[in-house]
Design an enzyme around this catalytic site. Structure first.
Site, PDB file in Angstrom:
ATOM      1  N   LYS A   1      48.497  13.297  21.236  1.00 51.52           N
ATOM      2  CA  LYS A   1      48.674  11.985  20.084  1.00 51.52           C
ATOM      3  C   LYS A   1      48.139  12.282  18.790  1.00 51.52           C
ATOM      4  CE  LYS A   1      48.477   8.337  23.692  1.00 51.52           C
ATOM      5  NZ  LYS A   1      47.619   7.035  23.947  1.00 51.52           N
TER       6      LYS A   1
ATOM      7  N   GLU B   1      51.588   3.022   8.483  1.00 50.82           N
ATOM      8  CA  GLU B   1      49.990   2.810   7.964  1.00 50.82           C
ATOM      9  C   GLU B   1      48.957   2.511   9.144  1.00 50.82           C
ATOM     10  OE1 GLU B   1      47.282   2.164   5.011  1.00 50.82           O
ATOM     11  OE2 GLU B   1      48.846   3.412   5.004  1.00 50.82           O
TER      12      GLU B   1
ATOM     13  N   ASP C   1      50.010   1.409  21.045  1.00 48.16           N
ATOM     14  CA  ASP C   1      48.949   0.917  21.673  1.00 48.16           C
ATOM     15  C   ASP C   1      48.181  -0.329  21.256  1.00 48.16           C
ATOM     16  OD1 ASP C   1      48.980   3.231  23.690  1.00 48.16           O
ATOM     17  OD2 ASP C   1      47.608   4.598  22.516  1.00 48.16           O
TER      18      ASP C   1
ATOM     19  N   GLY D   1      37.226   4.679  22.899  1.00 45.84           N
ATOM     20  CA  GLY D   1      38.217   5.793  23.211  1.00 45.84           C
ATOM     21  C   GLY D   1      39.415   5.490  22.229  1.00 45.84           C
TER      22      GLY D   1
ATOM     23  N   ARG E   1      28.967   3.103  26.122  1.00 46.82           N
ATOM     24  CA  ARG E   1      27.506   3.450  26.588  1.00 46.82           C
ATOM     25  C   ARG E   1      27.089   4.761  25.475  1.00 46.82           C
ATOM     26  NH1 ARG E   1      26.667   1.380  31.144  1.00 46.82           N
ATOM     27  NH2 ARG E   1      28.250   0.605  32.663  1.00 46.82           N
TER      28      ARG E   1
END
Length: 282
Positions: A72, A84, A108, A133, A156
């Protein structure tokens, strides 16, 4: 001629072989419904061969492709243009080939935003986002650009969580902050949207993200990016609380609709895509 393909070096979100891959089934069902003479293929591409694969896609006349981890970020250097939002996210998972030019998008965040906008206006919303992430980054930046007022990153790992909050606050108008995730999370007061953007609960793992749902208001919209299983334990707990929920399967359909739009300029029928997924996942 293959209209679109998937460049992948890792097994995807599902355990089925390519012939039964839900994403392939979903996209090809949409192609048939649109009357397109096209195929969706899966291709295993090692990182060292990524450039060759991208050049080959253009040379063979493909209209585009999706790419998964670990491509990616690396794919960006092989593109002519990056949208953009994908530039701000720093990753591309969908490439359209238009007049010979490779244009990178990140669907996504787009798929998540499309799902949320079907049920509420994100402008002014206060978001609590679990995870820091790639999926969390895409969602946070798309929501910030769409007008979310505040985004709390819960993670975390403090370094990664603070880094994402800092980036979101820098590249979007949204106020962003980091909240440590130690033990069951007490949802921040006023949370309008609660999102699990981690892989906790992904099949076959039955685990549930550590959230104290007694602190989640019934009017909160609760979403999980995991498509398999569609009804995660996280969403089951939210529904028991009375919350409206959004599942990852719907977001997967949105991603397919958006990808086909980028590749062909056509609008796929989401009902057809849902039916294809149900057939494979039954």
């Amino acid at each position: 001629m293959p209209t679109a393909s998937f460049l992948s070096a890792l097994t995807g979100l599902f355990a089925q072989p390519a012939a039964e891959n839900p994403t392939v089934a979903m996209v090809e069902a949409a192609y048939r419904d649109l009357g397109l003479d096209a195929r969706c293929l899966t291709c295993e591409v090692p990182p060292a061969s990524l450039g060759d694969a991208v050049r080959g896609a253009r040379a063979m006349g493909w209209l585009g492709f999706n790419c998964s981890l670990p491509h990616k970020v690396a794919v960006i250097e092989h593109l002519d243009e990056v949208a953009e939002s994908a530039r701000l996210i720093g990753a591309v998972n969908c490439v359209a080939i238009r007049d010979g030019r490779l244009v990178g998008e990140n669907t996504d965040g787009q798929r998540f935003l499309a799902a949320v906008q079907q049920v509420m206006d994100v402008h002014g919303a206060r978001v609590t986002l679990l995870g820091a992430g790639g999926a969390a980054r895409a969602i946070a930046i798309e929501l910030g650009l769409a007008g979310a007022a505040g985004i709390t990153i819960v993670n975390r790992g403090e370094e990664r969580g603070r880094a994402l909050a800092g980036d979101v606050g820098t590249v979007t108008p949204a106020a962003a902050s980091y909240l440590p995730w130690r033990g069951p999370l007490a949802a921040p007061a006023g949370t309008d949207i609660l999102v699990n953007a981690t892989s906790i609960g992904l099949f076959p793992d039955p685990a549930v993200p550590a959230v104290d749902f007694d602190t989640v208001a019934a009017e909160t919209l609760v979403a999980d990016v995991i498509p398999n299983p569609p009804r995660t334990g996280f969403l089951a707990q939210a529904a028991a609380r009375g919350c409206h929920t959004l599942d990852g399967l719907g977001m997967l359909v949105n991603q397919g609709v958006i990808g086909i739009r980028h590749w062909t300029g056509r609008e796929a029928n989401p009902d057809v895509m849902y039916a294809a997924l149900a057939e494979v996942l039954r």
